[in-house]
Motif scaffolding. Structure first.
Motif, short mmCIF file in Angstrom:
data_model
loop_
_atom_site.label_atom_id
_atom_site.label_comp_id
_atom_site.label_asym_id
_atom_site.label_seq_id
_atom_site.Cartn_x
_atom_site.Cartn_y
_atom_site.Cartn_z
N ASP A 1 0.83 -1.21 0.00
CA ASP A 1 0.00 0.00 0.00
C ASP A 1 0.86 1.25 0.00
O ASP A 1 0.55 2.23 -0.68
N MET B 1 -5.09 2.90 -2.97
CA MET B 1 -5.44 1.68 -2.24
C MET B 1 -6.32 0.76 -3.10
O MET B 1 -6.21 -0.46 -3.03
N THR C 1 -6.24 -3.00 3.64
CA THR C 1 -6.48 -2.16 2.47
C THR C 1 -7.97 -1.87 2.31
O THR C 1 -8.37 -0.74 1.99
#
Length: 433
Positions: free
Chosen positions: A137, A351, A297
């Motif tokens: 991420d 993301m 996420t």
């Protein structure tokens, strides 16, 4: 090769970020001004210029779908991005020849080139990480930072070139920027291939049909939610620009000095907010990661929807009759809006790409990236279709519609958080040894 136990990002990430920065600088130098270019330089009517400019933007995203298929089956991700950059250099060069009969060939080269480049470089970025790499991420976040550096610099350089030397200088800028990106990509080929996890994604044989179906459902869900998010983001290019022009005071007063803010300046401020906030968010998540408390996420996506909803909720308040009945509203309201929107964008856009590429089955990363960008195009189309409501509805009702759509999307995501997390964990559990 980056391992989950290492704290440093792979070297190839910074090469990809630099290539992306150059390409986005070129695109943002031309596309915000493209309708003006078609009208002033090519002699097209204003309506035709706007239609062609909007259609080209949507076509560049839709072309990512066939580009993803080509990247998966006939080209590697890196070759697709190299080919895309090459086509972009030729496209901008043909456009710089300033001949009306070459306009459509140039636009075709740009459309195909952007589709190949956008899909290829995103798949190449995804190949640097395992699906559940804790640095994944963050890496996508830094990549998004490079995107926004290009978005901030491109329009400023283009306006300076146009004012000083005219349209030829703007087109030369786009050609030089994409050529620079191509040179960097060529030199980065060695450590890009060395940094890739060769079996980065699991094969169909490594997991059950139920798990594969679960992941594909998760991918469809994320792409569907992306339509709503990019519908909201595209409001900044229409209703928010009109609100800034017609109903917002131009002068931002701070103590004894003042600054004039025109509609285009808010777009630059939006990019600057992204640049300022991303390192802060990365440090926050790194701190949480060190204490094993970093949200997943999917959870970051949910928070992104909440911040985006709050941004448009603020516009409902400022659009009420109490604020706009007698005077123009303060620019501080729009600054607050763009601040909240920037936080939401940082939690949603990079993301979302991280999640989509992490869930993609083996051999389908390019296609999944293509469908993500097709969701972007559909979101832009929905925003355009909603545009006719702006002049017909009270503005607070228009913003309330956007908020309602975002809240529905956030509710759907919240109800599926657990299944999304399970789908992503299954990728890690079945990765090749």
């Amino acid at each position: 090769m980056n391992q989950s136990t290492n704290s440093a990002q792979p070297r190839a990430l910074w090469s990809l970020c630099l290539v992306e920065l150059f390409e986005r600088l070129a695109a943002s130098a031309l596309f915000p001004l493209f309708a003006i270019y078609l009208h002033e330089r090519c002699g097209l009517a204003e309506g035709d210029a706007i239609a062609i400019s909007s259609s080209l933007l949507a076509a560049t995203y839709l072309s990512s779908v066939p580009a993803g298929y080509l990247a998966d089956h006939y080209l590697s991700a890196h070759r697709a991005s190299l080919l895309g950059l090459t086509l972009l250099v030729f496209g901008y060069s043909v456009l710089a020849l300033d001949r009306l009969f070459l306009l459509w060939p140039a636009l075709m080269l740009l459309t195909v080139g952007m589709g190949l480049f956008r899909t290829g470089i995103t798949a190449a970025l995804a190949a640097l990480y395992e699906p559940n790499d804790p640095l994944r991420d963050e890496g996508f976040g830094w990549f998004y930072l490079a995107v926004n550096v290009g978005y901030v610099c491109g329009p400023l350089l283009a306006e300076g070139c146009r004012a000083q030397w005219g349209w030829s200088a703007v087109l030369l800028l786009t050609m030089l920027a994409t050529s620079s990106g191509l040179v960097v990509a060529m030199f980065a080929r060695g450590h890009l291939s060395a940094s890739r996890h060769k079996p980065a994604l699991v094969s169909h044989a490594d997991c059950s049909r139920v798990q594969e179906k679960q992941r594909l459902h998760a991918l469809v869900l994320v792409c569907g939610l992306a339509v709503v998010f990019f519908m909201a983001i595209q409001q900044t290019g229409g209703p928010l620009a009109l609100f800034a022009q017609d109903q917002t005071a131009r002068l931002l007063v701070v103590s004894k000095w003042s600054l004039e803010l025109r509609p285009g300046h808010y777009a630059t401020l939006h990019g600057l907010f992204v640049l300022l906030l991303l390192p802060i968010l990365n440090r926050l998540f790194a701190r949480l990661r060190s204490h094993h408390r970093e949200p997943s996420t999917a959870t970051k996506l949910a928070w992104g929807f909440l911040f985006t909803t709050a941004a448009f909720g603020l516009m409902i308040v400022v659009s009420s009759d109490n604020h706009i009945r007698s005077a123009l509203v303060s620019p501080y309201w729009l600054l607050g809006f763009y601040f909240l929107l920037s936080v939401g964008e940082l939690l949603l856009s990079p993301m979302g790409l991280s999640l989509v590429t992490g869930l993609a089955p083996a051999g389908r990363a390019g296609r999944m990236v293509g469908w993500w960008y097709a969701s972007v195009a559909l979101g832009y189309w929905v925003a355009g279709a909603m545009g006719w409501l702006w002049s017909r509805w009270p503005h607070r009702h228009y913003f309330a519609l956007v908020v309602a759509m975002l809240m529905i999307a956030a509710g759907v995501l919240a109800s599926r958080l657990r299944s999304l997390d399970m789908a992503l964990r299954s990728m890690q559990q079945h990765k090749p040894k």
